[in-house]
Design an enzyme around this catalytic site. Sequence first.
Site, short mmCIF file in Angstrom:
data_model
loop_
_atom_site.label_atom_id
_atom_site.label_comp_id
_atom_site.label_asym_id
_atom_site.label_seq_id
_atom_site.Cartn_x
_atom_site.Cartn_y
_atom_site.Cartn_z
N HIS A 227 -1.37 22.15 -40.54
CA HIS A 227 -2.19 20.94 -40.55
C HIS A 227 -2.79 20.61 -39.18
CE1 HIS A 227 -2.89 16.54 -40.47
NE2 HIS A 227 -3.30 16.73 -41.71
N GLU A 267 7.13 15.84 -43.84
CA GLU A 267 5.66 15.78 -43.84
C GLU A 267 5.10 15.70 -42.41
OE1 GLU A 267 3.55 13.73 -47.14
OE2 GLU A 267 5.46 12.66 -47.37
N HIS A 269 2.62 15.95 -39.43
CA HIS A 269 1.16 15.94 -39.31
C HIS A 269 0.76 16.19 -37.85
CE1 HIS A 269 0.19 14.98 -43.42
NE2 HIS A 269 1.08 14.00 -43.42
N GLU A 284 5.36 11.85 -41.46
CA GLU A 284 4.88 10.76 -42.31
C GLU A 284 6.01 10.04 -43.03
OE1 GLU A 284 1.37 9.80 -45.56
OE2 GLU A 284 1.43 11.77 -44.60
#
Length: 303
Positions: A227, A267, A269, A284
């Site tokens: 990402h 998660e 990022h 996240e």
Amino acid sequence: MTTPTIRETVLPDAGCGPYGITAGPDGALWLTLVRTGGIARVTADGAVWTHPGDPASRPLVIAAGPDNALWFTRSGDDRIGRVTTDGSATSVALPAGSAPCGIAAGPDGALWYAGMSNDTVGRVGTDGTVTAYPLPVSGGFPSMITAGPDDALWFTLNQANAVGRIALDGAVRLHPLPTDAAGPVGITLGVDGALWFVEIAAGQLGRITPDGRIEEYPLPDRAARPHAIVADPAGGCWFTEWAANRIGHVTPDGRVDAYDLPTPDSEPHGLAVLPDGTVHAALERGAVAHLTPGGVSGRRARP
């Protein structure tokens, strides 16, 4: 070689949604909170300060500006936010429908952003002046942006499958990627003078030189959905593997290592690297991961 150590700072509100992260001029980490609309500051000793915001503003990416303030994109209400280190916040309105995502300080002393929903790259002066430059695509979904080594800005087009370059006068050149539907997202300037980017849909990393030569490096786990990516001052780059719950590292010759985060389904990022070489990821699920490098050795990304 020793394995990096990873620890976490858990934020008070588990549902705040840390997304973007950057090193501030005050030595602290600054984060966007995409679910609550706020901005958080995390110090080296784990102290957390939060500036509240409107959840509808959906802040995404944050960057240090040339004015010792933090600037961030508000994808939900078409604005660029600004917050000083003492917590004073203002914002600048963009053209309706911009949905800004990436933001970076440019070589001209302004902030440059990627307008996801209206196929623009824009410039915001520290005085609040906005100039939006249309891109020669439709539905390209410009995502992340970074300053290049050539007095220009480089950005990813997630749905147009290309990396773009925009000069300070607005002139644009696009570089199609060799892999179809690769879905480029994060992009950074490496210490080798090339632009490194991630291909979230293809499970690859990419490298493009200022003259447009592109190399791609398939990850060992093609389903990892990389990402964000940030340059490693010691060489190579660090990147997040959103679907695999890992932080990865790539050397300049394409060797890849990946390190599991301690909490499942974090998660990961955005990423930031501090001057001491430590790596920090916005998770996240409501935390920040802190990785202290201990040496890199591992599998090669090239097939």
